[in-house]
Design a protein around this motif. Structure first.
Motif, PDB file in Angstrom:
ATOM      1  N   GLY A 272       7.014   3.488   5.935  1.00 43.64           N
ATOM      2  CA  GLY A 272       6.573   3.540   4.544  1.00 43.64           C
ATOM      3  C   GLY A 272       6.093   4.899   4.088  1.00 43.64           C
ATOM      4  N   MET A 273       6.231   5.923   4.963  1.00 43.17           N
ATOM      5  CA  MET A 273       5.787   7.267   4.587  1.00 43.17           C
ATOM      6  C   MET A 273       6.837   8.278   5.011  1.00 43.17           C
ATOM      7  SD  MET A 273       1.658   7.239   5.231  1.00 43.17           S
ATOM      8  CE  MET A 273       1.314   8.252   3.796  1.00 43.17           C
ATOM      9  N   LYS A 274       6.855   9.407   4.303  1.00 44.98           N
ATOM     10  CA  LYS A 274       7.797  10.476   4.609  1.00 44.98           C
ATOM     11  C   LYS A 274       7.034  11.766   4.921  1.00 44.98           C
ATOM     12  CE  LYS A 274       8.421  11.080  -0.396  1.00 44.98           C
ATOM     13  NZ  LYS A 274       7.798   9.802  -0.810  1.00 44.98           N
ATOM     14  N   VAL A 275       7.619  12.581   5.770  1.00 44.58           N
ATOM     15  CA  VAL A 275       7.047  13.878   6.101  1.00 44.58           C
ATOM     16  C   VAL A 275       7.528  14.904   5.082  1.00 44.58           C
ATOM     17  CG1 VAL A 275       6.994  15.755   7.787  1.00 44.58           C
ATOM     18  CG2 VAL A 275       6.853  13.387   8.564  1.00 44.58           C
ATOM     19  N   VAL A 276       6.578  15.619   4.451  1.00 40.10           N
ATOM     20  CA  VAL A 276       6.919  16.650   3.466  1.00 40.10           C
ATOM     21  C   VAL A 276       6.334  17.982   3.931  1.00 40.10           C
ATOM     22  CG1 VAL A 276       6.709  17.413   1.073  1.00 40.10           C
ATOM     23  CG2 VAL A 276       6.944  14.971   1.584  1.00 40.10           C
ATOM     24  N   PRO A 277       7.159  18.876   4.486  1.00 40.60           N
ATOM     25  CA  PRO A 277       6.664  20.207   4.856  1.00 40.60           C
ATOM     26  C   PRO A 277       6.676  21.129   3.642  1.00 40.60           C
ATOM     27  CG  PRO A 277       8.935  19.952   5.573  1.00 40.60           C
ATOM     28  CD  PRO A 277       8.562  18.667   4.877  1.00 40.60           C
ATOM     29  N   VAL A 278       5.631  21.932   3.510  1.00 36.46           N
ATOM     30  CA  VAL A 278       5.515  22.856   2.380  1.00 36.46           C
ATOM     31  C   VAL A 278       5.312  24.263   2.929  1.00 36.46           C
ATOM     32  CG1 VAL A 278       4.270  23.426   0.269  1.00 36.46           C
ATOM     33  CG2 VAL A 278       4.501  21.029   0.967  1.00 36.46           C
ATOM     34  N   ALA A 279       6.091  25.206   2.447  1.00 35.22           N
ATOM     35  CA  ALA A 279       5.995  26.590   2.914  1.00 35.22           C
ATOM     36  C   ALA A 279       4.632  27.182   2.585  1.00 35.22           C
ATOM     37  CB  ALA A 279       7.101  27.434   2.287  1.00 35.22           C
TER      38      ALA A 279
ATOM     39  N   LEU B   4      -1.735  41.180  15.396  1.00 35.19           N
ATOM     40  CA  LEU B   4      -0.491  40.602  15.891  1.00 35.19           C
ATOM     41  C   LEU B   4      -0.130  39.385  15.039  1.00 35.19           C
ATOM     42  CD1 LEU B   4       1.797  40.421  17.942  1.00 35.19           C
ATOM     43  CD2 LEU B   4       0.254  39.156  19.455  1.00 35.19           C
ATOM     44  N   TYR B   5       0.691  39.603  14.020  1.00 30.38           N
ATOM     45  CA  TYR B   5       1.122  38.497  13.164  1.00 30.38           C
ATOM     46  C   TYR B   5       2.219  37.699  13.873  1.00 30.38           C
ATOM     47  CZ  TYR B   5      -1.573  40.640   9.475  1.00 30.38           C
ATOM     48  OH  TYR B   5      -2.604  41.158   8.736  1.00 30.38           O
ATOM     49  N   ILE B   6       2.184  36.384  13.687  1.00 28.73           N
ATOM     50  CA  ILE B   6       3.089  35.527  14.445  1.00 28.73           C
ATOM     51  C   ILE B   6       3.949  34.664  13.524  1.00 28.73           C
ATOM     52  CG2 ILE B   6       3.242  33.850  16.317  1.00 28.73           C
ATOM     53  CD1 ILE B   6       0.380  34.634  17.093  1.00 28.73           C
ATOM     54  N   ILE B   7       3.326  33.777  12.766  1.00 29.68           N
ATOM     55  CA  ILE B   7       4.075  32.797  11.985  1.00 29.68           C
ATOM     56  C   ILE B   7       3.351  32.464  10.683  1.00 29.68           C
ATOM     57  CG2 ILE B   7       5.253  31.635  13.900  1.00 29.68           C
ATOM     58  CD1 ILE B   7       3.006  29.617  13.982  1.00 29.68           C
ATOM     59  N   ASP B   8       4.115  31.921   9.758  1.00 30.46           N
ATOM     60  CA  ASP B   8       3.568  31.254   8.576  1.00 30.46           C
ATOM     61  C   ASP B   8       3.856  29.766   8.757  1.00 30.46           C
ATOM     62  OD1 ASP B   8       2.797  33.620   7.356  1.00 30.46           O
ATOM     63  OD2 ASP B   8       4.685  33.841   6.279  1.00 30.46           O
ATOM     64  N   PRO B   9       2.887  28.986   9.205  1.00 32.15           N
ATOM     65  CA  PRO B   9       3.163  27.570   9.435  1.00 32.15           C
ATOM     66  C   PRO B   9       3.376  26.817   8.127  1.00 32.15           C
ATOM     67  CG  PRO B   9       0.822  27.999   9.632  1.00 32.15           C
ATOM     68  CD  PRO B   9       1.481  29.334   9.453  1.00 32.15           C
ATOM     69  N   ASN B  10       4.236  25.833   8.146  1.00 35.30           N
ATOM     70  CA  ASN B  10       4.312  24.917   7.014  1.00 35.30           C
ATOM     71  C   ASN B  10       3.051  24.066   6.989  1.00 35.30           C
ATOM     72  OD1 ASN B  10       7.865  24.144   7.377  1.00 35.30           O
ATOM     73  ND2 ASN B  10       6.873  25.894   6.438  1.00 35.30           N
ATOM     74  N   TYR B  11       2.618  23.704   5.796  1.00 29.85           N
ATOM     75  CA  TYR B  11       1.604  22.659   5.656  1.00 29.85           C
ATOM     76  C   TYR B  11       2.365  21.335   5.611  1.00 29.85           C
ATOM     77  CZ  TYR B  11      -2.375  25.726   5.156  1.00 29.85           C
ATOM     78  OH  TYR B  11      -3.379  26.638   5.423  1.00 29.85           O
ATOM     79  N   ILE B  12       1.996  20.421   6.470  1.00 29.46           N
ATOM     80  CA  ILE B  12       2.777  19.203   6.635  1.00 29.46           C
ATOM     81  C   ILE B  12       1.972  18.025   6.107  1.00 29.46           C
ATOM     82  CG2 ILE B  12       4.093  17.803   8.259  1.00 29.46           C
ATOM     83  CD1 ILE B  12       3.952  20.193  10.196  1.00 29.46           C
ATOM     84  N   PHE B  13       2.578  17.309   5.174  1.00 27.89           N
ATOM     85  CA  PHE B  13       1.910  16.167   4.558  1.00 27.89           C
ATOM     86  C   PHE B  13       2.707  14.889   4.815  1.00 27.89           C
ATOM     87  CE2 PHE B  13       0.917  19.888   1.844  1.00 27.89           C
ATOM     88  CZ  PHE B  13      -0.458  19.942   2.072  1.00 27.89           C
ATOM     89  N   LEU B  14       1.982  13.818   5.050  1.00 30.10           N
ATOM     90  CA  LEU B  14       2.565  12.484   5.086  1.00 30.10           C
ATOM     91  C   LEU B  14       2.367  11.883   3.703  1.00 30.10           C
ATOM     92  CD1 LEU B  14       1.755  10.476   8.350  1.00 30.10           C
ATOM     93  CD2 LEU B  14       3.990  10.994   7.374  1.00 30.10           C
ATOM     94  N   VAL B  15       3.456  11.472   3.074  1.00 28.87           N
ATOM     95  CA  VAL B  15       3.409  11.022   1.690  1.00 28.87           C
ATOM     96  C   VAL B  15       3.973   9.609   1.606  1.00 28.87           C
ATOM     97  CG1 VAL B  15       4.137  11.514  -0.674  1.00 28.87           C
ATOM     98  CG2 VAL B  15       3.719  13.403   0.917  1.00 28.87           C
ATOM     99  N   ASP B  16       3.221   8.718   0.977  1.00 24.41           N
ATOM    100  CA  ASP B  16       3.681   7.344   0.805  1.00 24.41           C
ATOM    101  C   ASP B  16       4.991   7.319   0.034  1.00 24.41           C
ATOM    102  OD1 ASP B  16       3.656   4.598  -0.784  1.00 24.41           O
ATOM    103  OD2 ASP B  16       2.329   4.360   0.944  1.00 24.41           O
ATOM    104  N   ASP B  17       5.878   6.407   0.417  1.00 27.74           N
ATOM    105  CA  ASP B  17       7.185   6.318  -0.232  1.00 27.74           C
ATOM    106  C   ASP B  17       7.097   6.003  -1.722  1.00 27.74           C
ATOM    107  OD1 ASP B  17       8.588   6.937   2.046  1.00 27.74           O
ATOM    108  OD2 ASP B  17       8.952   4.862   2.631  1.00 27.74           O
TER     109      ASP B  17
END
Length: 525
Positions: free
Chosen positions: A243-250, A485-498
């Protein structure tokens, strides 16, 4: 054991008392995602940091950023700048009221900025001489020196009511934003209701609750169907939730390793914390780390692919200098750099040495951040291949402050303005709790950064920052002093109800801005 039980009990209470998904109204939103570390310690007071880098919800700002990261009017209807760039005049709407029914005027705007200038908040207002209302709908800002980036500052402060502002404002705030404050159950949740008198696009959701849950508890609440929206870790994103979807945001929230840049000579900060490191103060070690690590592998293996490589700290922002970048994932080049710098493995244990000193380092990370823990472990596995030993260890936020001036530590920061560049590299800011913790000092870089701050146009300011990163002979980037020492820009990851449509989320700053486009959210299906 008793302490663990209490913490879990509080986390459970925070979401078991809310209506289940099927029981609550379609126009009620329950979320387990917070900005900048969760519950605001100082309350909902913009003078002390609330809303500086995220949607303040309760208060209005003069300007906002849309989903394309373009600056747009909020309270403001326009602005002008004097020829000497010292006087900024902003006109505002005449149809705005605070939720107590009192009209918002330019006096409130001037009061908010003058108060913030002497508060302990995050907003840098050192360039502001004074703010004053010219009439009900025009406010004038006089600067001590030109500051082209002041336009960004004007969009960072929530406006508070002069007539209702006091020491307890943060506990029971009044504003003119899209939501009005209803209730704060400290340690558990905050409840907001839609401001029906809001002058802008009204949000779809009439009732909005934010639960203050740690990573595991937020994920558990999402799996139970108790929340519509939750921020989760890359590790949790591997698990499907019905019932939920993963939404990655840059994001432009650069994860980096802070590197002490001075030798350990026994110096200490004013609070008594040790300064300096005899390994990371060696330029060869810092350069080897920059070229030797494989950033894409870290993204794929640690973050489940949810992120982007970061080489300069501003790769995806207008003031990036491409000439400052170096190629990574080259352990052979890292070995060459170390050997040229006098670092070789003379005893065959796989760790290089120089003058009897082994390249063995502690690497500290926030103990409550599983993604950064996994990143630290993966980095340790990578760098040992070219002769550097990293020993990961988790610390609480309070403990990290005591060790970060003398040891590498994983951190992150990033906004869509130039402040992080200034605070990271200006020598005058060395030794701050969050500024220039490596004690970086390069007079030429200082000159570029000061010229950038005093620029009269954004283009000029950006060009000076590019030179500070690398001017062909020196700079703070990996091409020059390799100061971070810069490494990554992680996505912010949200679980969003359908049943929830969150539109096009904004690119996330450090700490996240999960409700930056709350106006576009709606219930579907």
């Amino acid at each position: 054991m008793g302490i663990i039980f209490v913490v879990l009990a509080i986390a459970t209470l925070a979401y078991t008392s809310v209506p289940s998904n099927s029981a609550r109204s379609p126009d009620e939103l329950i979320s387990a995602a917070s900005a900048h570390g969760g519950e605001p310690e100082a309350g909902f007071d913009p003078m002390y940091g609330w809303g500086t880098y995220h949607e303040p919800l309760i208060q209005s700002t003069l300007f906002k950023w849309d989903s394309n990261m373009s600056l747009v009017n909020d309270l403001a209807t326009g602005y002008s700048v004097s020829e000497d760039s010292l006087v900024w005049t902003v006109t505002i709407r005449d149809d705005v009221k605070f939720t107590d029914g009192v009209a918002l005027t330019a006096e409130d705007v001037a009061f908010s900025f003058n108060t913030a200038a002497v508060s302990a908040g995050y907003l840098d207002l050192t360039a502001l001489e004074r703010a004053e209302a010219l009439n009900d709908t025009a406010v004038q800002f006089t600067l001590k020196n030109p500051r082209a980036t002041f336009i960004n500052t004007l969009g960072r402060l929530g406006i508070v009511p002069e007539h209702a502002y006091n020491d307890s404002y943060g506990q029971n705030p009044i504003g003119s934003g899209p939501y009005k404050f209803v209730q704060w159950d400290k340690g558990q949740q905050t409840i907001f209701e839609r401001n029906e008198d809001y002058y802008g696009q009204k949000p779809y959701f009439k009732k909005f609750t934010i639960l203050y849950l740690e990573n595991d508890a937020a994920f558990a609440a999402a799996k139970k169907g108790d929340v519509d929206f939750a921020k989760i870790t890359a590790t949790s994103a591997r698990e499907e939730v019905e019932g939920m979807k993963v939404v990655p945001v840059a994001s432009y929230d650069s994860t980096y390793i802070s590197l002490p840049l001075t030798p350990d000579t026994g110096n200490k900060t004013k609070d008594g914390y040790p300064i300096g490191n005899n390994i990371t103060s060696d330029l060869a070690v810092r350069k080897a780390l920059h070229v030797g690590i494989d950033r894409q592998s870290l993204i794929d293996d640690v973050l489940n692919g949810f992120g982007d490589k970061e080489l300069t700290g501003v790769d995806h922002l207008p003031w990036v200098n491409p000439e400052a970048m170096v190629e990574d994932a080259d352990p052979e080049e890292a070995v060459r750099i170390l050997e040229e710098g006098g670092w070789t493995d003379t005893d065959g244990d796989g760790i290089v040495e120089k003058n009897g000193l082994k390249a063995s380092l502690m690497l500290y990370y926030p103990s409550n951040n599983p993604d950064r823990q996994a990143l630290a472990l993966a980095l340790a596995d990578q760098v040992v291949k070219f002769g550097i030993e990293l020993i990961p260890e988790g610390k609480s936020s309070n403990e990290l402050i005591t060790v970060k001036y003398a040891n590498p530590s994983i951190s992150g920061y990033g906004t869509n303005d130039l402040d992080p560049v200034y605070t990271s590299y200006l020598s005058s800011l060395a030794g701050g709790e969050y500024s220039n913790t490596g004690y970086y000092n390069n007079p030429k870089v200082d000159a570029y950064l000061i010229a950038s701050q005093n620029s009269s146009t954004l283009e000029e300011a950006y060009n000076y920052v590019k030179l500070a990163a690398w001017d062909g002979s020196t700079g703070f980037s990996a091409r020059g002093d390799a100061a971070k020492l810069y490494i990554i820009d992680p996505n912010y990851i949200f679980l969003v109800d359908d049943t929830l449509d969150i539109g096009t989320p904004k690119t996330q700053p450090h700490g996240g801005d999960p409700y930056g486009n709350i106006y576009d959210w709606k219930r579907i299906n």
